[in-house]
Design an enzyme around this catalytic site. Sequence first.
Site, PDB file in Angstrom:
ATOM      1  N   CYS A   1      -4.304   5.970 -10.256  1.00  0.00           N
ATOM      2  CA  CYS A   1      -4.965   7.072  -9.649  1.00  0.00           C
ATOM      3  C   CYS A   1      -4.340   8.380 -10.074  1.00  0.00           C
ATOM      4  O   CYS A   1      -5.276   9.598 -10.263  1.00  0.00           O
ATOM      5  CB  CYS A   1      -4.480   7.081  -8.065  1.00  0.00           C
TER       6      CYS A   1
ATOM      7  N   HIS B   1      -3.108  12.925  -3.687  1.00  0.00           N
ATOM      8  CA  HIS B   1      -1.971  13.175  -4.843  1.00  0.00           C
ATOM      9  C   HIS B   1      -2.060  14.475  -5.263  1.00  0.00           C
ATOM     10  O   HIS B   1      -3.108  14.991  -5.328  1.00  0.00           O
ATOM     11  CB  HIS B   1      -1.981  12.200  -5.780  1.00  0.00           C
TER      12      HIS B   1
HETATM   13  N1  LIG Z   1      -3.805   2.614  -3.234  1.00  0.00           N
HETATM   14  C1  LIG Z   1      -3.946   3.150  -4.152  1.00  0.00           C
HETATM   15  O1  LIG Z   1      -4.113   4.742  -4.276  1.00  0.00           O
HETATM   16  C2  LIG Z   1      -4.467   2.545  -5.293  1.00  0.00           C
HETATM   17  C3  LIG Z   1      -5.184   3.402  -6.441  1.00  0.00           C
HETATM   18  C4  LIG Z   1      -5.592   2.778  -7.631  1.00  0.00           C
HETATM   19  C5  LIG Z   1      -5.337   1.458  -7.578  1.00  0.00           C
HETATM   20  N2  LIG Z   1      -4.675   0.670  -6.792  1.00  0.00           N
HETATM   21  C6  LIG Z   1      -4.481  -0.867  -6.856  1.00  0.00           C
HETATM   22  O2  LIG Z   1      -5.270  -1.602  -6.043  1.00  0.00           O
HETATM   23  C7  LIG Z   1      -4.701  -2.646  -5.696  1.00  0.00           C
HETATM   24  C8  LIG Z   1      -4.707  -3.075  -4.118  1.00  0.00           C
HETATM   25  O3  LIG Z   1      -4.195  -1.726  -3.535  1.00  0.00           O
HETATM   26  P1  LIG Z   1      -4.189  -1.268  -1.986  1.00  0.00           P
HETATM   27  O4  LIG Z   1      -3.496   0.019  -2.005  1.00  0.00           O
HETATM   28  O5  LIG Z   1      -5.748  -1.495  -1.563  1.00  0.00           O
HETATM   29  O6  LIG Z   1      -3.247  -2.528  -1.332  1.00  0.00           O
HETATM   30  P2  LIG Z   1      -3.281  -3.295  -0.083  1.00  0.00           P
HETATM   31  O7  LIG Z   1      -3.620  -2.014   0.871  1.00  0.00           O
HETATM   32  O8  LIG Z   1      -2.067  -3.937   0.116  1.00  0.00           O
HETATM   33  O9  LIG Z   1      -4.573  -4.240   0.171  1.00  0.00           O
HETATM   34  C9  LIG Z   1      -4.428  -5.428  -0.754  1.00  0.00           C
HETATM   35  C10 LIG Z   1      -5.648  -6.187  -0.795  1.00  0.00           C
HETATM   36  O10 LIG Z   1      -5.451  -7.255  -1.846  1.00  0.00           O
HETATM   37  C11 LIG Z   1      -5.853  -8.515  -0.830  1.00  0.00           C
HETATM   38  N3  LIG Z   1      -4.998  -9.647  -1.590  1.00  0.00           N
HETATM   39  C12 LIG Z   1      -3.903  -9.872  -1.642  1.00  0.00           C
HETATM   40  N4  LIG Z   1      -3.375 -10.876  -2.145  1.00  0.00           N
HETATM   41  C13 LIG Z   1      -4.658 -11.637  -2.795  1.00  0.00           C
HETATM   42  C14 LIG Z   1      -5.046 -12.837  -3.228  1.00  0.00           C
HETATM   43  N5  LIG Z   1      -4.082 -13.742  -3.631  1.00  0.00           N
HETATM   44  N6  LIG Z   1      -6.177 -13.161  -3.504  1.00  0.00           N
HETATM   45  C15 LIG Z   1      -7.176 -12.101  -3.078  1.00  0.00           C
HETATM   46  N7  LIG Z   1      -7.058 -11.132  -2.353  1.00  0.00           N
HETATM   47  C16 LIG Z   1      -5.757 -10.685  -2.122  1.00  0.00           C
HETATM   48  C17 LIG Z   1      -5.589  -8.249   0.440  1.00  0.00           C
HETATM   49  O11 LIG Z   1      -6.089  -9.320   1.279  1.00  0.00           O
HETATM   50  P3  LIG Z   1      -5.328  -9.651   2.757  1.00  0.00           P
HETATM   51  O12 LIG Z   1      -5.925  -8.918   3.573  1.00  0.00           O
HETATM   52  O13 LIG Z   1      -5.622 -10.984   2.866  1.00  0.00           O
HETATM   53  O14 LIG Z   1      -4.027  -9.341   2.752  1.00  0.00           O
HETATM   54  C18 LIG Z   1      -6.017  -6.709   0.501  1.00  0.00           C
HETATM   55  O15 LIG Z   1      -7.310  -6.864   0.770  1.00  0.00           O
HETATM   56  C19 LIG Z   1      -3.240  -2.632  -6.020  1.00  0.00           C
HETATM   57  O16 LIG Z   1      -3.116  -3.463  -7.347  1.00  0.00           O
HETATM   58  C20 LIG Z   1      -2.863  -1.373  -6.430  1.00  0.00           C
HETATM   59  O17 LIG Z   1      -2.103  -1.180  -7.620  1.00  0.00           O
HETATM   60  C21 LIG Z   1      -4.352   1.172  -5.478  1.00  0.00           C
END
Ligand SMILES: NC(=O)c1ccc[n+]([C@@H]2O[C@H](COP(=O)([O-])OP(=O)(O)OC[C@H]3O[C@@H](n4cnc5c(N)ncnc54)[C@H](OP(=O)(O)O)[C@@H]3O)[C@@H](O)[C@H]2O)c1
Length: 348
Positions: free
Chosen positions: A131, A251
């Site tokens: 990001c 950010h």
């Molecule tokens: N937040 C940001 O600004 C941002 C920006 C760029 C990239 N990212 C990346 O995007 C990813 C997710 O980030 P987030 O902020 O959205 O996290 P988050 O709010 O913690 O959400 C995680 C998601 O992944 C799912 N998940 C977890 N374990 C899984 C599995 N074994 N199989 C299938 N689905 C699974 C969760 O499902 P459940 O509901 O079942 O737990 C939930 O839908 C990360 O890798 C992060 O680095 C985040």
Amino acid sequence: MTTANYHVAVVGATGAVGQQMLKTLEERDFPIASLKLLSSKRSAGTTISFKGEEYTVEEATPESFEGVQIALFSAGGSVSKTLAPEAVKRGAIVVDNTSAFRMDPTIPLVVPEVNEEDLRNHNGIIANPNCSTIQMMVALEPIREKYGLKKVIVSTYQAVSGAGLEAIEEMKQQTKDILEGKDFTPEILPVGGDKKHYQIAFNAIPQIDLFQENGYTFEEMKMINETKKILHMPELEVAATCVRLPIETGHSESVYIETEKGGATVAELKELLATSPGITLQDDPENQVYPMASECVGKNDVFVGRIRRDLDRDNGYHMWIVSDNLLKGAAWNSVQIAESLVKLELLK
Ligand SMILES: NC(=O)c1ccc[n+]([C@@H]2O[C@H](COP(=O)([O-])OP(=O)(O)OC[C@H]3O[C@@H](n4cnc5c(N)ncnc54)[C@H](OP(=O)(O)O)[C@@H]3O)[C@@H](O)[C@H]2O)c1
């Protein structure tokens, strides 16, 4: 755009990024023939509404991707490493939001305003950059193109939503606890899997992701390495310091650059950025106009302001770059990549 509709899957649909992904697909009216919402076992069976219809969330498995043409992944690196190849095997193109594949030289790392053409070299997986990197790239590319770029030094002021929904909850609960004089135990930030956890409410934490042997954090190394890859400039000098602040979303970055050609005036840079894609210029110090995290939330653009010439170097410039980390930093950039795939007729 063609009039075809596509079979789409969103992996991590219940997460902070996944939710924004669905909102963005809806707002952009992406041509969807069918939609699969995937998560871990935990959320399987819950329902999510999309365009007025209820969808049941399913557990992501290799078979989930049968018949899927485009899969937007944001469920963490290990999920991507396991399931993205399975999706590709079944004919899908994966746009991956995690860091799992970003530095793989065979995988394009794309910010559509900067290097959309790199999509033509994909082998099934396309990586969405970090990001903090994305918003900086949108602002720096027009300057690189016109004046050349020699050096970038960035300090970030990053929101807790960058660490997921649990981190947002932790910040809110801690703030409440502190205001009510209650005890609390930090459990998530700065990094869920690290040895120590620190208070984020009313604090600034100079650690995002784990420390590397060279003293930089992984987040800082992502910004450094991804910038060089996206701009196709391995020789570019880049340094980064990444800091987490108690801000829910948005950010901010203080960026210092040195251009190849010196002498551009601040007015010229403002004119250039104001007319470049994906940028809103907010730069009028006399009237206290500058970008702020609170005002970028829910918007797709990258906001740039506080552009100043360095006082010692005539090729040095300072600026302030702000964007919604869940939108341009993640969901919007992914959906934009999907739109580019359609536009370039790369989606079969
Ligand atoms: N937040 C940001 O600004 C941002 C920006 C760029 C990239 N990212 C990346 O995007 C990813 C997710 O980030 P987030 O902020 O959205 O996290 P988050 O709010 O913690 O959400 C995680 C998601 O992944 C799912 N998940 C977890 N374990 C899984 C599995 N074994 N199989 C299938 N689905 C699974 C969760 O499902 P459940 O509901 O079942 O737990 C939930 O839908 C990360 O890798 C992060 O680095 C985040």
